[in-house]
Design a protein around this motif. Sequence first.
Motif, PDB file in Angstrom:
ATOM      1  N   PHE A  97       0.760  -1.213   0.148  1.00 22.59           N
ATOM      2  CA  PHE A  97       0.082  -0.162  -0.087  1.00 22.59           C
ATOM      3  C   PHE A  97       0.973   1.120   0.055  1.00 22.59           C
ATOM      4  O   PHE A  97       1.814   1.426   0.842  1.00 22.59           O
ATOM      5  CB  PHE A  97      -0.925   0.165   1.204  1.00 22.59           C
ATOM      6  N   THR A  98       0.566   2.204  -0.885  1.00 21.17           N
ATOM      7  CA  THR A  98       1.270   3.339  -0.946  1.00 21.17           C
ATOM      8  C   THR A  98       0.254   4.418  -1.447  1.00 21.17           C
ATOM      9  O   THR A  98      -0.732   4.210  -1.942  1.00 21.17           O
ATOM     10  CB  THR A  98       2.519   3.430  -1.958  1.00 21.17           C
ATOM     11  N   LEU A  99       0.564   5.603  -0.895  1.00 26.18           N
ATOM     12  CA  LEU A  99      -0.066   6.836  -1.198  1.00 26.18           C
ATOM     13  C   LEU A  99      -0.055   7.044  -2.786  1.00 26.18           C
ATOM     14  O   LEU A  99      -0.853   7.839  -3.185  1.00 26.18           O
ATOM     15  CB  LEU A  99      -0.009   8.196  -0.416  1.00 26.18           C
ATOM     16  N   ASP A 100       1.094   6.943  -3.591  1.00 26.76           N
ATOM     17  CA  ASP A 100       1.210   7.040  -4.602  1.00 26.76           C
ATOM     18  C   ASP A 100       1.242   5.571  -5.457  1.00 26.76           C
ATOM     19  O   ASP A 100       1.888   4.518  -5.557  1.00 26.76           O
ATOM     20  CB  ASP A 100       2.714   7.485  -5.125  1.00 26.76           C
ATOM     21  N   PRO A 101      -0.120   5.238  -6.149  1.00 27.54           N
ATOM     22  CA  PRO A 101      -0.592   3.833  -6.785  1.00 27.54           C
ATOM     23  C   PRO A 101       0.453   3.621  -7.602  1.00 27.54           C
ATOM     24  O   PRO A 101       0.448   2.324  -8.058  1.00 27.54           O
ATOM     25  CB  PRO A 101      -2.015   4.090  -6.985  1.00 27.54           C
ATOM     26  N   SER A 102       1.168   4.323  -8.366  1.00 26.13           N
ATOM     27  CA  SER A 102       2.018   3.961  -9.426  1.00 26.13           C
ATOM     28  C   SER A 102       3.380   3.505  -8.894  1.00 26.13           C
ATOM     29  O   SER A 102       4.060   2.815  -9.799  1.00 26.13           O
ATOM     30  CB  SER A 102       2.251   5.221 -10.222  1.00 26.13           C
ATOM     31  N   THR A 103       3.587   3.403  -7.547  1.00 30.11           N
ATOM     32  CA  THR A 103       4.774   2.979  -7.094  1.00 30.11           C
ATOM     33  C   THR A 103       4.666   1.492  -6.854  1.00 30.11           C
ATOM     34  O   THR A 103       3.712   0.906  -6.545  1.00 30.11           O
ATOM     35  CB  THR A 103       5.015   3.357  -5.851  1.00 30.11           C
ATOM     36  N   ALA A 113     -11.679   2.512   3.337  1.00 29.23           N
ATOM     37  CA  ALA A 113     -12.437   3.347   2.269  1.00 29.23           C
ATOM     38  C   ALA A 113     -11.676   4.831   2.072  1.00 29.23           C
ATOM     39  O   ALA A 113     -11.707   4.808   0.895  1.00 29.23           O
ATOM     40  CB  ALA A 113     -13.897   3.412   2.594  1.00 29.23           C
ATOM     41  N   PHE A 114     -11.701   5.183   3.129  1.00 27.00           N
ATOM     42  CA  PHE A 114     -11.065   6.799   2.723  1.00 27.00           C
ATOM     43  C   PHE A 114      -9.464   6.773   2.286  1.00 27.00           C
ATOM     44  O   PHE A 114      -9.230   7.448   1.322  1.00 27.00           O
ATOM     45  CB  PHE A 114     -10.962   7.511   4.032  1.00 27.00           C
ATOM     46  N   ASN A 115      -8.652   5.785   2.793  1.00 25.58           N
ATOM     47  CA  ASN A 115      -7.276   5.752   2.371  1.00 25.58           C
ATOM     48  C   ASN A 115      -7.263   4.938   1.085  1.00 25.58           C
ATOM     49  O   ASN A 115      -6.260   5.194   0.267  1.00 25.58           O
ATOM     50  CB  ASN A 115      -6.525   4.741   3.584  1.00 25.58           C
ATOM     51  N   LEU A 116      -8.187   4.178   0.741  1.00 28.03           N
ATOM     52  CA  LEU A 116      -7.867   3.312  -0.642  1.00 28.03           C
ATOM     53  C   LEU A 116      -8.425   4.104  -1.538  1.00 28.03           C
ATOM     54  O   LEU A 116      -8.315   3.750  -2.930  1.00 28.03           O
ATOM     55  CB  LEU A 116      -8.664   1.993  -0.481  1.00 28.03           C
ATOM     56  N   ALA A 117      -9.019   5.341  -1.435  1.00 31.43           N
ATOM     57  CA  ALA A 117      -9.392   6.209  -2.475  1.00 31.43           C
ATOM     58  C   ALA A 117      -8.299   6.461  -3.457  1.00 31.43           C
ATOM     59  O   ALA A 117      -8.453   6.810  -4.706  1.00 31.43           O
ATOM     60  CB  ALA A 117     -10.121   7.551  -1.878  1.00 31.43           C
ATOM     61  N   SER A 118      -6.955   6.548  -2.788  1.00 28.61           N
ATOM     62  CA  SER A 118      -5.958   6.780  -3.855  1.00 28.61           C
ATOM     63  C   SER A 118      -5.591   5.675  -4.523  1.00 28.61           C
ATOM     64  O   SER A 118      -4.984   6.000  -5.807  1.00 28.61           O
ATOM     65  CB  SER A 118      -4.606   7.123  -2.793  1.00 28.61           C
ATOM     66  N   LEU A 119      -6.126   4.729  -4.345  1.00 32.94           N
ATOM     67  CA  LEU A 119      -5.920   3.404  -5.418  1.00 32.94           C
ATOM     68  C   LEU A 119      -6.843   3.635  -6.744  1.00 32.94           C
ATOM     69  O   LEU A 119      -6.887   2.731  -7.511  1.00 32.94           O
ATOM     70  CB  LEU A 119      -6.621   2.032  -4.736  1.00 32.94           C
TER      71      LEU A 119
END
Length: 547
Positions: A325-331, A420-426
């Motif tokens: 899990f990363t805040l930058d999903p492209s990582t 749900a809140f954190n996975l929005a970056s996905l």
Amino acid sequence: MAKEVVVSKAFAIGVVTLTVSAIAGPPPNLRLPGNMVPERYLLYLKPHLYSSLNTSDVNATEQTSLFTGNSTVFFQCVQKTQSLFLHSKNLTLLEVRLMDEDDRGSCCPATTWNTTTTPISWRKSTTALGNWEQAGGSVILDEEWLLTTFKTTEPMSTYLLAFGVSEFDCVKTTTDEGSGMIAIKTYTRKEALNAGQAVYANDAARDILTFFIRRFGTYSLNKLDQFVVPDHRAAAMENWEEIQTYNQIGQMFSTITYFKGATVLRMLADAMTERAFDAGVKAYDKTGIDDIADIAEMMNTWTTQIGYPVVTINTMNGAVYQKQFTLDPSTESGREWIIPVRVRSAIAASQILILLKADSPERMEEFRSTDGEWILANINASGYYRVNYDPENWRRLMDELERNLDAIPLMSRGQLIDDAFNLASLLEYTLDPEENHNLDVLGTIRLIGQNPVGQSLAWDFIRAHWTYLHDMYGRGASYVLRQLADRFNTDFALQELKQFQMTQNAMDDMLMNEAIETTQANIFWVKENKLTILKWFLTELSGGGGS
């Protein structure tokens, strides 16, 4: 530095006389070499801390953090060497001597853990504390100084050694759990004591210590001191472990950082069962778990890697996969974990524990919804990972929460919201057909946008990737935008919509025009009713609305 070292069967003793000073430049290696392993210490310290200064006296000396003393270190020689390195940051070494305990120039094997004996000289107007209790009474050195020697500690990491010299006073309580009466004290400034601010901390320490003694069965000391230091840079510091884990399990996760550690240990206890975990902490060898090697393999994936995973489950076909899990999903880190996943469904009476490995099958029957029921993983948030589902399962879980709140455990409800809140970056995953596994892409975006917290994320995502979404899904992309606008109610949001429509040359897009009209209507409604609703709330809060 020693000119010659002979490996034999006695102790080498290094005596260092020290005082405080700054030394420029790092040591040759930031880690001490492993050829000489400390076995025990004899540490003498003399803090030159003054008692309360007479601030009205213009000649009053500034307070000092200077200390002097010496350290005698008993070494285990594990490899022949011509040199001996010691850390000396912020210390001035006045003298270094290498001698032999039996005067024959040799040293012998010893244990890995270290014991320490600490005599301290301190001014009479202060109080001296150490990890262990005092060894007899204090000795009067002169009119100003006393000497107190503390008992030799049990084997422990030197990191946990501490002493305190201050003018603090304390509050006291006791607990008779364990093998005898344990004195519990909290030391702090007199003004804080007079205000009663230390009572809660002391009572909490007693309750926590009692809990751990009952759970793990032992406490090595007859006292527990808390030292409340204003503006401590580390916020808190433990200087003696209430629970020591010398056994194999303890060594597996000894390098975990503070914040990650508690969660990973909780996950391990859940996977092993708390009874087996507690037995492992109490014992020094194998416990009731199936195989210590299996536990080691799992824990190594958590203790030797940074971060944590997100487990994505498609309940339509049972597909499951993991990635960091990363805040930058492209990582893409390529890291994988062995994950104990506790899962249940709406129609199952019990939970199932599944060990998800890196080479686990891509589809597992336990994660498939066979009759339209919801699937819930990571029960009670016992695992250190996030869980993402297909949009249909998210809807089923939301519907269940509306119908029957107690059907889903309290901890799991909190985790669902947090995930749900954190996975929005996905949202970025929806752009990669290999990652989204044919999930309902537009449904995922719409589901996130329906939440007030995820609304702005979904709106930003749509604008950033409009060309791709419009080319792939055509009118469906405009429909998601139209639904998203149901919550827009500010002039700023209206201007963003109009600007976006112009940028995309979509003046004839009917659904986009409807989004603008909906936003305008929402703005008008808020302006007309805002004060009325505010007055109603204030009346209810003041109790004037009746019951």
